[in-house]
Every structure is written in C-alpha cells, then in structure tokens.
Design a protein around this motif. Structure first.
Motif, PDB file in Angstrom:
ATOM      1  N   VAL A   1       1.356  -0.756  -0.318  1.00  0.00           N
ATOM      2  CA  VAL A   1      -0.313   0.168   0.005  1.00  0.00           C
ATOM      3  C   VAL A   1       0.505   1.148  -0.091  1.00  0.00           C
ATOM      4  N   VAL A   2       1.982   1.019   0.914  1.00  0.00           N
ATOM      5  CA  VAL A   2       2.795   2.285   1.002  1.00  0.00           C
ATOM      6  C   VAL A   2       3.434   2.686  -0.272  1.00  0.00           C
ATOM      7  N   ALA A   3       4.176   1.479  -0.727  1.00  0.00           N
ATOM      8  CA  ALA A   3       4.740   1.422  -2.707  1.00  0.00           C
ATOM      9  C   ALA A   3       3.685   2.202  -3.044  1.00  0.00           C
ATOM     10  N   LEU A   4       3.051   1.843  -3.515  1.00  0.00           N
ATOM     11  CA  LEU A   4       2.201   2.245  -4.166  1.00  0.00           C
ATOM     12  C   LEU A   4       1.075   3.446  -4.147  1.00  0.00           C
ATOM     13  N   ALA A   5       1.279   3.703  -3.397  1.00  0.00           N
ATOM     14  CA  ALA A   5       0.929   5.284  -2.906  1.00  0.00           C
ATOM     15  C   ALA A   5       1.601   6.363  -3.543  1.00  0.00           C
ATOM     16  N   ALA A   6       2.976   6.160  -2.945  1.00  0.00           N
ATOM     17  CA  ALA A   6       3.946   6.720  -3.320  1.00  0.00           C
ATOM     18  C   ALA A   6       4.663   6.993  -5.388  1.00  0.00           C
ATOM     19  N   TRP A   7       3.882   6.044  -5.665  1.00  0.00           N
ATOM     20  CA  TRP A   7       4.805   5.569  -7.301  1.00  0.00           C
ATOM     21  C   TRP A   7       2.963   6.052  -7.336  1.00  0.00           C
ATOM     22  N   PHE A   8       1.873   6.325  -7.205  1.00  0.00           N
ATOM     23  CA  PHE A   8       0.917   7.329  -7.541  1.00  0.00           C
ATOM     24  C   PHE A   8       0.950   8.705  -7.087  1.00  0.00           C
ATOM     25  N   HIS A   9       2.124   9.135  -6.335  1.00  0.00           N
ATOM     26  CA  HIS A   9       1.536  10.381  -5.672  1.00  0.00           C
ATOM     27  C   HIS A   9       2.098  11.559  -6.567  1.00  0.00           C
ATOM     28  N   ARG A  10       0.574  12.235  -6.354  1.00  0.00           N
ATOM     29  CA  ARG A  10       0.652  13.630  -7.589  1.00  0.00           C
ATOM     30  C   ARG A  10       1.150  12.870  -9.300  1.00  0.00           C
ATOM     31  N   ALA A  11       0.988  11.746  -9.663  1.00  0.00           N
ATOM     32  CA  ALA A  11       0.751  11.403 -10.882  1.00  0.00           C
ATOM     33  C   ALA A  11      -0.596  12.334 -11.898  1.00  0.00           C
ATOM     34  N   SER A  12      -0.050  12.754 -12.450  1.00  0.00           N
ATOM     35  CA  SER A  12      -1.414  13.668 -13.733  1.00  0.00           C
ATOM     36  C   SER A  12      -1.771  12.199 -13.896  1.00  0.00           C
ATOM     37  N   TRP A  13      -3.328  12.691 -14.241  1.00  0.00           N
ATOM     38  CA  TRP A  13      -4.769  12.247 -15.020  1.00  0.00           C
ATOM     39  C   TRP A  13      -4.196  11.705 -16.594  1.00  0.00           C
ATOM     40  N   GLU A  14      -3.160  12.027 -17.169  1.00  0.00           N
ATOM     41  CA  GLU A  14      -2.774  11.671 -18.480  1.00  0.00           C
ATOM     42  C   GLU A  14      -1.199  10.248 -18.178  1.00  0.00           C
ATOM     43  N   ARG A  15      -0.389  10.602 -17.113  1.00  0.00           N
ATOM     44  CA  ARG A  15      -0.491   9.526 -16.577  1.00  0.00           C
ATOM     45  C   ARG A  15      -0.546   8.487 -15.973  1.00  0.00           C
ATOM     46  N   ILE A  16      -1.807   8.396 -15.056  1.00  0.00           N
ATOM     47  CA  ILE A  16      -2.406   7.335 -14.753  1.00  0.00           C
ATOM     48  C   ILE A  16      -2.998   6.930 -15.928  1.00  0.00           C
TER      49      ILE A  16
END
Length: 381
Positions: free
Chosen positions: A129-144
């Motif tokens: 959970v912590v690792a995924l949260a760090a990965w998605f942190h501040r990722a833009s909608w385009e990147r996601i």
C-alpha cells in the motif's frame, strides 16, 4: 519506483508534543475496545485460563500500541521517501520464507526473526500500500491513463501475490491483490482497465482451479455443499453454523458456549473466534463487535478525505480496504458465505503476526492523519 532526495519540503514539521496532541485518542480508545472484546473471547476460548491466549493477546496489543504511536510521530514524508525500501524488504522476507520458512498445516508461511515468528505475507500488504501510494503520488491524469505508467505498479502487485501463492496461501494472496486494486482505483485508474483484468481472470479461472492444491479445491466443493463431507472438509463450517444459530439473540453467556467448550468448534481462538462471540453473546454481541470494527474502517476513510496530499489519501484508503477485507473474509467464512480460509479477525483473533501488522498499519494511518496538512512535493524524477 525512483524518488528524489529532496522530500522534506519547506517546514520540518511540528514538535513531538504537538504531534501527540494531534493524535485522535478516541480512535486509540476504539482500538482498545476492540482488543478488549478479543481478550474476553480468547479468555473464553481458553476456558477461563488467561495464560493460554488472552494474556498474550493483551501483551501483543500493548506492544502494538507503542509501535503504532511511534510510527504516528514519524513524518509522513519520511515514510514516503523509504516506501520502495520497505517494499523490497517485504519481498526479501517472502523469498526467505520460501527458502527457510517454517512449515505449519501444510503451508510454509512463517519465518523466525530472533524470538519472534513473523508471517511476512501480512506485513507485505502494508508495504505494498505504501509503495503504490508513493508511486501514484502527484501523478497527473494523463500519466495514470498511460498503460505503460501502470506496468511497474502492476508488477509490484503481482510479484508478492505470486510469492504468497507459492507458500501456498490463497486467501492472503487474493486479499493482497484486492488491496492493490483498491489503491489503483483510488488513484484514478479507469474502470475499463479493471474490466479487462476481470475478463482475463475469468478466462484463466478454470486453469487456475486445476492448479489449486487438493485441500483448496476441497474447500470450494465444501462451500457449495458442506453436507457432502460432514466429518471431513465440511466439518468446520457445519459446526460454525450450529454455534452461530445456537447463540440466539442474547447468547448462552460467558464460558457457556457448548460448541466451543466441548471442542466441536475448530480453531476457536483464531479463524472461528467470531463464532465464539456469537454463541456466547448472541446476535447482539456479534453486531456490537461488527459495529466497532466498522467504525475503525470508517475512520480510515475519514483520514483519506481529510488528507490534503495524494500520498496520505491513498495510504488511508489502502489500509482501510485491507482492514475491511480482514473483517469481511473472516465473517463471511465462518457464516458459510465464502470458502473457508485462514484469515483472522483483526485485533480479536489470537496471533502475533496479524496483531503486529494491523498495528503497524494503524501507525502509518495515524501518521497520515497527524501530517494531513504536510507540504509534499513530487517524489519521482
């Protein structure tokens, strides 16, 4: 998962006393209330002898509270910075389990670390959970929305799931996958991508079923028809249902449960502890227990809503989902709604690894709450 070295932006955070003041002590008391229910249930499971289960439960909870409060004081940005190291540490422990782990009931799930016997698959869910949260942190909608951006995160989920399946531990592997999916969903991954994964899973299901161990296939068969093997694979769930029904509205009373104390009910101190509660304290006691457990889940989502940064929000949602799945799977299992699997009831069942893991998760949750207004810059290069 590559992070910048500059994580602690602007302020250095509040002092220890101020952080302690910000801790929601009503939540800590709620956890104590749930653990107290576990103490009473385990005291009954030990036929009134606290030395068997209840005393160890209390000691583990006390130690867990210390760990939880210690983690609550750690700056959330520091946790985010070392998220990938925590994840890698969890993977290493899973590999060590397969190489040198202890075997119990046909599965290799535990490893000795000094005087402590740890089940790394439980801790891995928190690290994921912590690792995924760090990965998605501040990722833009385009990147996601870019499938290539999701590939490393998907591998990060599938790797521990595969290692846990090798133990074998199907229940924990499925929960780990679902917790990862919850973080993906909360991060904004489009629904049609989940639909594609679900369709692929449906196609692969018959093949996966054939590769299950005999006892795992027996659990599925017994779930569909418990009476097909009433003295074998179907015994546990049949006895659990008898105990649940015999408790009635108010229950038979403390230490008065016949199914549990006459040893008809298996694993009454671990997987079937909820059945013990329902038999001795009835529907009222069972619903009260569920109500308190769901209040804990609700607080997790409150933290998510109040967090001003994506990292804290995703951590809270992931940990809340993990805790909810513990509850859902255990209660559904003992009521015959899903196949039987070894998933404990958090803060209530006897078990050190589950208690430690849950309290570590709550420590991270409280850190997200205490630092909900923290300034967090981008963490990926």
């Amino acid at each position: 998962m590559i992070f910048e070295r500059r994580l602690l932006t602007r302020d250095r955070g509040a002092g220890i006393l101020e952080k302690l003041w910000q801790i929601p002590w009503s939540f800590v008391l709620l956890l104590g209330g749930v653990a107290a229910i576990g103490y009473v249930a385990l005291l009954s499971a030990g036929s009134g002898n606290a030395d068997l289960y209840a005393q160890k439960h209390a000691i583990r909870f006390g130690f867990g509270v210390v760990v939880m409060l210690g983690l609550a004081l750690v700056d959330i940005r520091l946790i985010a910075r070392f998220a990938s190291l925590g994840y890698l540490g969890g993977i290493v422990l899973l590999v060590l389990v397969l190489m040198h782990g202890n075997v119990g009931k046909g599965a290799q799930r535990w490893i000795d670390i000094g005087p402590v016997q740890l089940q790394p698959s439980e801790l891995m869910k928190i690290m994921l959970v912590v690792a995924l949260a760090a990965w998605f942190h501040r990722a833009s909608w385009e990147r996601i929305g870019n499938p290539l951006f999701l590939v490393p995160a998907a591998i990060a989920v599938l790797l521990p799931v595969g290692l846990i399946l090798k133990q074998p531990n199907l229940g924990t592997a499925l929960i780990t996958g679902m917790v990862g999916a919850a973080v993906f969903w909360a991060a904004g991954v489009r629904w049609w991508k989940f639909a594609l994964v679900g369709a692929a899973g449906a196609v692969a299901a018959p093949i996966a079923y054939e590769r299950l161990h005999d006892y795992q296939r027996a659990r599925i068969t017994t779930f569909l028809d418990p009476e097909s093997d009433p003295l074998g694979a179907g015994y546990n769930i049949i006895q659990s249902k008898i105990a649940l029904g015999s408790g009635g509205l108010w229950g038979k009373g403390f230490l008065q449960g016949t199914q549990g104390h006459l040893n008809f009910l298996p694993e009454k101190q671990t997987d079937f502890i909820f059945t013990m509660i329902a038999e001795e304290f009835g529907l009222v006691g069972a619903l009260t227990t569920l109500g308190m457990l769901m209040l804990v889940v609700a607080f997790c989502y409150v933290v998510a809503f109040r967090s001003k940064h994506q990292f804290g929000r995703l951590v809270a949602i992931g940990l809340g989902t993990n805790y909810f799945l513990y509850i859902f799977v255990n209660v559904a299992m003992v009521t015959g709604s899903i196949p039987v699997g070894g998933v404990p009831l958090p803060l209530i069942s006897h078990g050190g690894s589950a208690m430690l893991t849950v309290m570590v998760g709550f420590g991270l949750l409280l850190s997200a709450y205490v630092h909900r207004d923290a300034e967090m810059g981008p963490m990926r290069e």
